[in-house]
Write an enzyme that holds these catalytic residues in place. Sequence first.
Site, PDB file in Angstrom:
ATOM      1  N   HIS A 124      13.391 -12.091  -3.819  1.00 53.15           N
ATOM      2  CA  HIS A 124      12.597 -11.075  -3.117  1.00 53.15           C
ATOM      3  C   HIS A 124      12.071 -11.576  -1.774  1.00 53.15           C
ATOM      4  O   HIS A 124      12.297 -10.944  -0.754  1.00 53.15           O
ATOM      5  CB  HIS A 124      11.419 -10.617  -3.998  1.00 53.15           C
ATOM      6  CG  HIS A 124      10.364  -9.914  -3.200  1.00 53.15           C
ATOM      7  ND1 HIS A 124      10.397  -8.564  -2.988  1.00 53.15           N
ATOM      8  CD2 HIS A 124       9.293 -10.382  -2.509  1.00 53.15           C
ATOM      9  CE1 HIS A 124       9.379  -8.229  -2.210  1.00 53.15           C
ATOM     10  NE2 HIS A 124       8.690  -9.315  -1.912  1.00 53.15           N
ATOM     11  N   GLU A 137      -6.388  12.390   1.906  1.00 49.81           N
ATOM     12  CA  GLU A 137      -6.788  11.840   3.204  1.00 49.81           C
ATOM     13  C   GLU A 137      -5.794  10.796   3.713  1.00 49.81           C
ATOM     14  O   GLU A 137      -5.459  10.755   4.898  1.00 49.81           O
ATOM     15  CB  GLU A 137      -8.193  11.211   3.110  1.00 49.81           C
ATOM     16  CG  GLU A 137      -9.315  12.178   2.766  1.00 49.81           C
ATOM     17  CD  GLU A 137      -9.413  12.500   1.268  1.00 49.81           C
ATOM     18  OE1 GLU A 137      -8.701  11.860   0.460  1.00 49.81           O
ATOM     19  OE2 GLU A 137     -10.205  13.394   0.910  1.00 49.81           O
ATOM     20  N   HIS A 155     -21.835  10.504   0.008  1.00 47.83           N
ATOM     21  CA  HIS A 155     -21.231  11.224   1.123  1.00 47.83           C
ATOM     22  C   HIS A 155     -21.784  10.801   2.488  1.00 47.83           C
ATOM     23  O   HIS A 155     -21.282  11.237   3.504  1.00 47.83           O
ATOM     24  CB  HIS A 155     -21.445  12.730   0.953  1.00 47.83           C
ATOM     25  CG  HIS A 155     -20.540  13.342  -0.074  1.00 47.83           C
ATOM     26  ND1 HIS A 155     -20.370  12.808  -1.329  1.00 47.83           N
ATOM     27  CD2 HIS A 155     -19.745  14.451  -0.023  1.00 47.83           C
ATOM     28  CE1 HIS A 155     -19.518  13.561  -2.012  1.00 47.83           C
ATOM     29  NE2 HIS A 155     -19.120  14.557  -1.243  1.00 47.83           N
ATOM     30  N   HIS A 201      12.390 -12.091   3.627  1.00 46.99           N
ATOM     31  CA  HIS A 201      12.762 -11.400   2.389  1.00 46.99           C
ATOM     32  C   HIS A 201      14.245 -11.058   2.381  1.00 46.99           C
ATOM     33  O   HIS A 201      14.644 -10.006   2.886  1.00 46.99           O
ATOM     34  CB  HIS A 201      11.943 -10.121   2.257  1.00 46.99           C
ATOM     35  CG  HIS A 201      10.467 -10.348   2.233  1.00 46.99           C
ATOM     36  ND1 HIS A 201       9.741 -10.641   3.376  1.00 46.99           N
ATOM     37  CD2 HIS A 201       9.582 -10.324   1.218  1.00 46.99           C
ATOM     38  CE1 HIS A 201       8.463 -10.796   3.052  1.00 46.99           C
ATOM     39  NE2 HIS A 201       8.333 -10.616   1.749  1.00 46.99           N
TER      40      HIS A 201
END
Length: 665
Positions: free
Chosen positions: A260, A409, A471, A29
Site C-alpha cells: 500500500h 455541511e 450552537h 504508494h
Amino acid sequence: MTSREKHDRMANAIRFLSMDAVEKANSGHPGLPMGAADIATVLYTRFMKHDPQNPHWPDRDRFVLSAGHGSMLLYSLLYLTGYEDITLDQIKNFRQLGYRTAGHPEYGHAAGIETTTGPLGQGIANAVGMALAERILNAKFGDELVDHYTYVLSGDGCLMEGISQEAIALAGHLKLNKLIVMWDDNNITIDGDLSLTDSTDQLARVAASGWNTARVDGHDPEAIAGAIEAARRSDRPTLIACKTTIGFGAPTKSGTSKVHGSPLGAEEIAGARKALGWDYPPFEVPSDILDAWRVSGLNACKKRNEWEARLAAADAEIRAEFERRMRGELPGGFDAVIAEYKQKLAADKPKVATRKSSEMALEVINAVVPETIGGSADLTGSNNTKTSQTKPIAPGDYSGRYVYYGIREHGMAAAMNGMTLHGGVIPYGGTFLTFSDYARPAMRLASLMGIRSIFVMTHDSIGLGEDGPTHQPVEHLAALRAIPNHNVFRPADATEATECWQLALETTKTPSTLALTRQNLPAVRTEYVEENLCAYGAYELATAEGEAEVTIFASGSEVEIALAARDQLQARGHPARVVSVPCFELFEQQSDSYKAALIGDAPVKIAIEAAIRMGWDRFIGVDGIFIGMHGFGASAPIEQLYQHFGITAEAAVQAAEARLSKKSN
Ligand SMILES: Cc1ncc(C[n+]2csc(CCOP(=O)(O)OP(=O)(O)O)c2C)c(N)n1
C-alpha cells in the site's frame, strides 16, 4: 482497437513508472497505481475526452483521483499521454521539493490535476460538484458547448469516509448521470484486510441512494470498457466496483497491505519485472508503448477541434458570456452596481442582522452576476442565502441557481470546491458558523488550492441566544483565521457586509468565509465612501477627539459596543478611537506603515469580540484588554448573555479607566 497484449504493456508502463518512482523517492504508494493500472489505461485510452496540448479546454472530461495517495497513477498518465507539465524528470523527482510531482496531487502544480486529493473522501465529493457544475452550464449553454463526464477513481478509504455518503446521496438525488466512479475494489487498506473493519455492501448502499451499479474484474479491459459504456448511458450516477489486486505484479507482496504505502525494495521490483515481462531499466518506457500512449493523447484533439468550431459558430454574445465565465471574471459594471448600492445603504442606514445585510447584498449581486450558485445545508431561512433570482436546482432540471444541499455541511463544502474548480460558476453555501467544524476539511482544501469558494456562516456568536452553547461558536473565528489563505470576514453592518461580499467575489485565489449575525445591528458606516474600506482588513471607523488614550478594536456585532464605549469614554474625558476589524487576513497584507499607524500607540488598547481572545494580541498586545468569551456560551435571551459574559460598553469603559488610572499612578 488495442490488443490485449498492447493493453497489458501500456498498463505495465504505469506500474513500473510508479514502482520505480516510489523506490527512488524512498517513499510513496505503489500498490494503488499497480492495482488500478488496467482501469486507468482503459479510461484514458478509450474514453477520456481531453487534450494534453490544451489541458484547460473547458469541455474536457474531468478525472479525479480521489485516492490521492496513488498519485503516481495520475503522474504516469499525464506523462504518458503527453502533458507538458509532467516530464520524465518530474517523475524521477517524485516527492521532491520544487517539483510538480508532490506526494499527493496538488491542484495548480500541473495541468491535468483537477483537484487536490489526499484527505480521503474529498475527491469523490469534489467530483459531485464538478458534475453538477457541468449540468448547470449545460442547461445554460447547451450540448454544443458543455457536455462532458466526470470520472473518479476511488479506493475503499474514500468510500469508508463519512463524507462519501453525503456526496453519494446528493449526486443520487440530483441524478448526476455523467458522474462515473471507478472503485478500486481491492479489499486492502493500511491496517490490513478490509474485513478487519468493514462489511458494507457498497453497491447496495449507493443503489439505495439512487445510483446505478456494476461489478467487473478490474484487470479485464473489455469488462471495464463495457461497464463504462453502460455507465455513460445511465440516467443515474454510476459506481463500478472493479475487483483488483493491490500491487498487481509484485510477486510476494501483491494482494497485501505491504504494497500500500512503502517502496517495494529492489528484490520485489526485480521479481515484478520478471513476472510482468518488463525488461527495461527504471524510467524507460519502450518507444512503441510511449507512442501508443501519446497517440491516445493526440486522438483527443479531434474532439477539441470540433468543439472549437462549435464555439466559433456560437452566437457572439453567448460565446463572450461563456468565455467570461470560464475565465472567472465578473461582469463589467459590477463595481458600479456595488457603489450605487452602497450609496443607497448610506442613505437608508438599515438596522438589520448581517445575515439579512448579506441577503440584501446578494439580491443586488445575483441580479448582475448570473454565475453565482447559492445554497445552504438545510438552513436556507436562517442563512438568508436564497434571493429572488435563485430558483432551485432539481433532479434532472439544472436551470436553477440554488442547491438544497441537505444536512450535509461537509459534502456541501467539498461540492462547492468541485464547482469552483470546474469553473464557470461561483458557488456560495451556508450553515451556522458553529457547524463550520463539519465543513472544515473542505474549507481548508479550498485555501490550500487557492480557489474562490464562498462560505456563508451565520449565527456567529452568543448573539444567537437561546439555542445555547452547542450552537454558539466561540473558537470558530480563531480556528478559521488560523487557516492560511482564508479570508474570514466579520462585517459590522450592511455597508461592511456589501464590501465583504464584493471582496469575496473579486478575490479569485482565496476562499472566503462570511461570519454573520442572527441579531439586528445598527448602521455603523453612516456616510458613503466609494472606496472599499473592508479591503484594508481593519480601518479607523471613529477618530478620537484629541490624542487617543484608548483604541478599541472590534469586529462584527461588537463594533456597536465599541462605538458606545468610545462615546462614554470621551464623555468622561478620555479620547478614544474605534478600529473596525472585518478581516484579519487582509489587514496583514497591508504595508507595515499602515499597520503600525492603525494599531497606533494609545496607552490603552482594547479588543471586543464575542469569541475567544486568540489572535487579538496582534492588535492589543499581550497586555491589552480583551472583552469577549473565555469559555462556552449559555442558553438564554441575547441581552442577558451579553450582560452575563460581560461583553458590554460599560465593561470596556470600566476596564479602560482602571488601566488608565494604574498607568497614571
Ligand atoms: C481522511 C484521511 N484519513 C486517513 C488517511 C491516511 N490513509 C491514506 S491511504 C489510507 C488507506 C486507504 O485505503 P484504500 O483506499 O483501500 O487504498 P489502497 O490501500 O487500496 O491503496 C489511509 C488510511 C488519509 N489520507 N485521509
